[in-house]
Design an enzyme around this catalytic site. Structure first.
Site, PDB file in Angstrom:
ATOM      1  CB  SER A   1     -17.350  57.472 -24.146  1.00 32.52           C
ATOM      2  OG  SER A   1     -17.018  56.123 -24.327  1.00 32.52           O
TER       3      SER A   1
ATOM      4  CG  ASP B   1     -23.426  53.005 -26.477  1.00 34.55           C
ATOM      5  OD1 ASP B   1     -22.445  52.234 -26.528  1.00 34.55           O
ATOM      6  OD2 ASP B   1     -23.399  54.092 -25.873  1.00 34.55           O
TER       7      ASP B   1
ATOM      8  CG  HIS C   1     -20.355  54.967 -27.873  1.00 27.93           C
ATOM      9  ND1 HIS C   1     -20.641  54.896 -26.535  1.00 27.93           N
ATOM     10  CD2 HIS C   1     -19.091  55.453 -27.960  1.00 27.93           C
ATOM     11  CE1 HIS C   1     -19.596  55.309 -25.837  1.00 27.93           C
ATOM     12  NE2 HIS C   1     -18.646  55.655 -26.683  1.00 27.93           N
TER      13      HIS C   1
END
Length: 307
Positions: A154, A248, A278
């Site tokens: 991320s 996501d 995610h």
């Protein structure tokens, strides 16, 4: 694919948790909530064993060095945790680093970079670059092998991509797990997955506001590597593993970044795991599909760092 049933159950539990949505709370509240969902759930029985773990300081920042049981020389992976540049720390991603270390048989150097809003952009970038430069200078003391990789999930994937772009030939491989690659972009996956899939659009805006503030240059590739001139990188850009997931908001920009690298002639392995959300690397205890995907990622990381 439909949303994985284990993930769906987990999302129901998250919705019922006694914490406000991140976008409505403070950074401290969000940090406590993340630790509750990660650190507090680990027991001595579930902690992934590795050869050794050492606390140290790297370029002025706290760091943690994981060594597998295997003897060297081994590849080294500098790992930058996720959390929107606002939350996350060495402890929240301890299990992830342990899995990469043990499963891929690599030395993992995790970095506790500065967080926003206390330290806004480009503080995290500066810390990431300093850490990778330090690791490059200390290869012999780390894995001892020829390969130095940078990776993260991320926001950490964002920082890893920026480090690879900035440092060029100093980085031999990059591992980008559902990376944020365009902080101010507009992509279909942000609309399709705006709510209900763990990371939502409101939280992304909250993260971005804390990290970037209001005066940042929106075209700066140090926060949005998808805007980088890849052809201008000094030396060959490192081969990459780019992981995305179906549900996501960041899916499309991650895949766009993989395509950008491919067009520039960079060897890229791009893989999407359908049915997942995610943050799936922490969701294995609730989702066999997430656990299987993480096992597959670990295999791919080991292969990339030994190509």
């Amino acid at each position: 694919m439909p949303l994985d049933p284990g993930i769906a159950t987990l999302l129901q539990l998250v919705d019922a948790a006694p914490y406000p949505p991140m976008s409505e709370g403070t950074p401290d509240q969000a940090r406590r909530a993340m630790r509750a969902m990660t650190v507090d759930l680990v027991t001595p029985e579930t902690r992934v064993p590795v050869g050794s773990v050492v606390e140290l300081e790297v370029a002025g920042r706290p760091a943690r060095l994981y060594r597998p049981v295997d003897d060297g020389p081994l590849p080294t992976l500098v790992y930058l945790h996720g959390g929107g540049f606002v939350i996350g720390d060495l402890d929240t991603h301890d299990q992830t680093c342990r899995r990469l270390c043990a499963g891929a048989s690599v030395v993992v150097l995790a970095i506790d970079y500065r967080l926003a809003p206390e330290a806004r952009f480009p503080a995290a970038v500066d810390d990431a670059l300093a850490a990778v430069r330090w690791a490059d200078e200390h290869r012999g003391d780390l894995g001892g092998g020829d390969v130095l990789a940078v990776g993260g999930d991320s926001a950490g994937g964002n920082l890893a991509a920026v480090a690879a772009l900035t440092l060029g030939s100093k980085v031999d491989a990059q591992v980008l797990l559902y990376p944020a690659t365009h902080m101010t972009g507009d992509f279909p996956s942000r609309t399709e997955n705006a709510e209900g899939y763990f990371l939502d659009l409101a939280t992304m805006g909250w993260f971005g506001g804390h990290y970037l503030g209001h005066d940042v240059d929106r075209a700066d590739p140090r926060h949005s590597p998808l805007l980088a001139d890849v052809a201008a990188v000094d030396g060959a850009l490192a081969p990459a593993l780019v992981v995305t997931v179906e549900y996501d908001p960041l899916r499309d920009e991650g895949e766009a970044y993989a395509a950008l690298l491919e067009r520039a002639g960079v060897p890229v392995e791009a893989v999407r795991y359908d049915g997942l959300v995610h943050g799936f690397i922490d969701m294995g205890p609730m989702s066999p599909a997430a656990a299987a995907a993480l096992d597959d990622v670990v295999v791919r990381v080991g292969r990339l760092l030994r190509r």
